[in-house]
Design a protein around this motif. Structure first.
Motif, PDB file in Angstrom:
ATOM      1  N   GLN A  11       3.663 -11.502  -5.476  1.00 39.00           N
ATOM      2  CA  GLN A  11       3.908 -10.035  -5.037  1.00 39.00           C
ATOM      3  C   GLN A  11       2.520  -9.414  -5.015  1.00 39.00           C
ATOM      4  O   GLN A  11       2.356  -8.448  -4.196  1.00 39.00           O
ATOM      5  N   LEU A  12       1.662  -9.566  -6.165  1.00 36.21           N
ATOM      6  CA  LEU A  12       0.130  -8.871  -6.100  1.00 36.21           C
ATOM      7  C   LEU A  12      -0.561  -9.350  -4.553  1.00 36.21           C
ATOM      8  O   LEU A  12      -1.308  -8.624  -4.089  1.00 36.21           O
ATOM      9  N   GLU A  13      -0.359 -10.747  -4.394  1.00 37.88           N
ATOM     10  CA  GLU A  13      -1.122 -11.238  -3.122  1.00 37.88           C
ATOM     11  C   GLU A  13      -0.531 -10.375  -2.039  1.00 37.88           C
ATOM     12  O   GLU A  13      -1.406 -10.145  -0.967  1.00 37.88           O
ATOM     13  N   THR A  14       0.859 -10.157  -1.883  1.00 38.77           N
ATOM     14  CA  THR A  14       1.362  -9.592  -0.775  1.00 38.77           C
ATOM     15  C   THR A  14       0.893  -8.206  -0.616  1.00 38.77           C
ATOM     16  O   THR A  14       0.541  -7.656   0.311  1.00 38.77           O
ATOM     17  N   ASN A  15       0.819  -7.520  -1.753  1.00 40.29           N
ATOM     18  CA  ASN A  15      -0.099  -6.145  -1.759  1.00 40.29           C
ATOM     19  C   ASN A  15      -1.277  -6.053  -1.376  1.00 40.29           C
ATOM     20  O   ASN A  15      -1.884  -5.128  -0.632  1.00 40.29           O
ATOM     21  N   PHE A  16      -2.199  -7.091  -1.757  1.00 37.73           N
ATOM     22  CA  PHE A  16      -3.611  -7.264  -1.208  1.00 37.73           C
ATOM     23  C   PHE A  16      -3.613  -7.280   0.124  1.00 37.73           C
ATOM     24  O   PHE A  16      -4.389  -6.808   0.780  1.00 37.73           O
ATOM     25  N   ASN A  17      -2.678  -8.421   0.660  1.00 35.04           N
ATOM     26  CA  ASN A  17      -2.875  -8.694   2.146  1.00 35.04           C
ATOM     27  C   ASN A  17      -2.428  -7.514   2.876  1.00 35.04           C
ATOM     28  O   ASN A  17      -2.859  -7.088   3.941  1.00 35.04           O
ATOM     29  N   GLY A  18      -1.226  -6.703   2.398  1.00 33.37           N
ATOM     30  CA  GLY A  18      -0.871  -5.507   3.229  1.00 33.37           C
ATOM     31  C   GLY A  18      -1.674  -4.436   3.213  1.00 33.37           C
ATOM     32  O   GLY A  18      -2.223  -3.861   4.057  1.00 33.37           O
ATOM     33  N   CYS A  19      -2.508  -4.231   1.996  1.00 33.64           N
ATOM     34  CA  CYS A  19      -3.597  -3.048   2.089  1.00 33.64           C
ATOM     35  C   CYS A  19      -4.612  -3.525   2.709  1.00 33.64           C
ATOM     36  O   CYS A  19      -5.244  -2.530   3.337  1.00 33.64           O
TER      37      CYS A  19
END
Length: 267
Positions: A11-19
């Protein structure tokens, strides 16, 4: 330092990629609009409206925290403000291989008793506490370094602990190459040179890395080992500098430092 489960890491990796995607697209849009004939300067609120349209095209962005996506746009405009004030360089595009970070400015909780922190869309995360604090939490920045470690930096509005009782001691500090610093009272602090202690290991790992196929499994493992070696050296250097600076501040009322650039001395 955060202790994450595999699902929380994803989930954190998804947030990193999205930001990172939102930040880079916002920077590209701002550059193109300024280079156009009309030289339009898009403000952050117009950019936030475009973020809503972007979510309809890239539906996976809905899995990211909306707080982090909006904050990445505000961070870009803060970077431009600092650039025009000549405090930093021009904002650059973010890379996937560089240090990753996201910022939460609301809907966060910290439980210091049970060593847990709560983030939107992720839930409670265990962390390694190293100090207590009291005050209002303003924001939490979650970052990931090149060693694959996750950290949470908490900004708190609180009262600062006072320094020890003032003294009448006044000293001067001279930065040198042979010694780390030379103090006006005659004391000399030598440079521990932490990098020299691990230079042989680094050379060995870098020689092995040069023989591997780029981006292969063994290449990535060796690259991670090299990053951890550099990370350890960096921590040793920071620990030494913080201890020396705290000693000087606690024992002296006035500290005089020369405005000499040590990098120019090494040329």
């Amino acid at each position: 330092r955060l202790d994450l489960k595999n699902s929380q890491k994803e989930q954190l990796e998804t947030n990193f990629n999205g930001c990172r995607l939102v930040y880079n697209l916002a920077l590209e849009t701002k550059i193109r609009s300024y280079k156009s004939i009309h030289k339009e300067n898009i403000d952050e609120y117009k950019m936030l409206k475009q973020l809503t349209d972007l979510k309809q095209e890239a539906t996976w962005l809905k899995q990211c925290s909306n707080i982090c996506l909006q904050q990445s746009i505000f961070n870009l405009y803060d970077g431009f403000d600092k650039f025009f004030k000549k405090q930093t360089n021009y904002p650059k595009f973010k890379k996937k291989t560089a240090k990753q970070s996201i910022k939460y400015n609301k809907d966060v909780k910290v439980d210091l008793t049970n060593h847990k922190i709560k983030l939107p869309k992720i839930g409670w995360i265990n962390f390694h506490r190293h100090q207590y604090f009291k005050g209002n939490i303003k924001s939490i920045t979650v970052s990931k370094n090149k060693c694959g470690m996750y950290f949470a930096s908490i900004l708190v509005d609180t009262n600062i602990k006072p320094l020890p009782a003032p003294t009448n001691s006044v000293i001067g500090v001279d930065v040198g190459l042979t010694n780390f610093i030379t103090i006006s009272d005659g004391n000399k602090i030598s440079n521990p040179k932490h990098l020299n202690k691990s230079i042989d290991k680094l050379k060995y790992l870098q020689r092995k890395l040069s023989k591997k196929i780029k981006n292969s499994t063994r290449y990535c493992k060796l690259k991670l080992r090299i990053a951890k070696c550099h990370y350890k050296t960096s921590n040793q250097r920071k620990d030494f500098i913080h201890k020396q600076s705290k000693t000087l501040i606690d024992n002296n009322q006035v500290i005089c430092v020369e405005t000499l650039k040590s990098k120019n001395m090494m040329k």
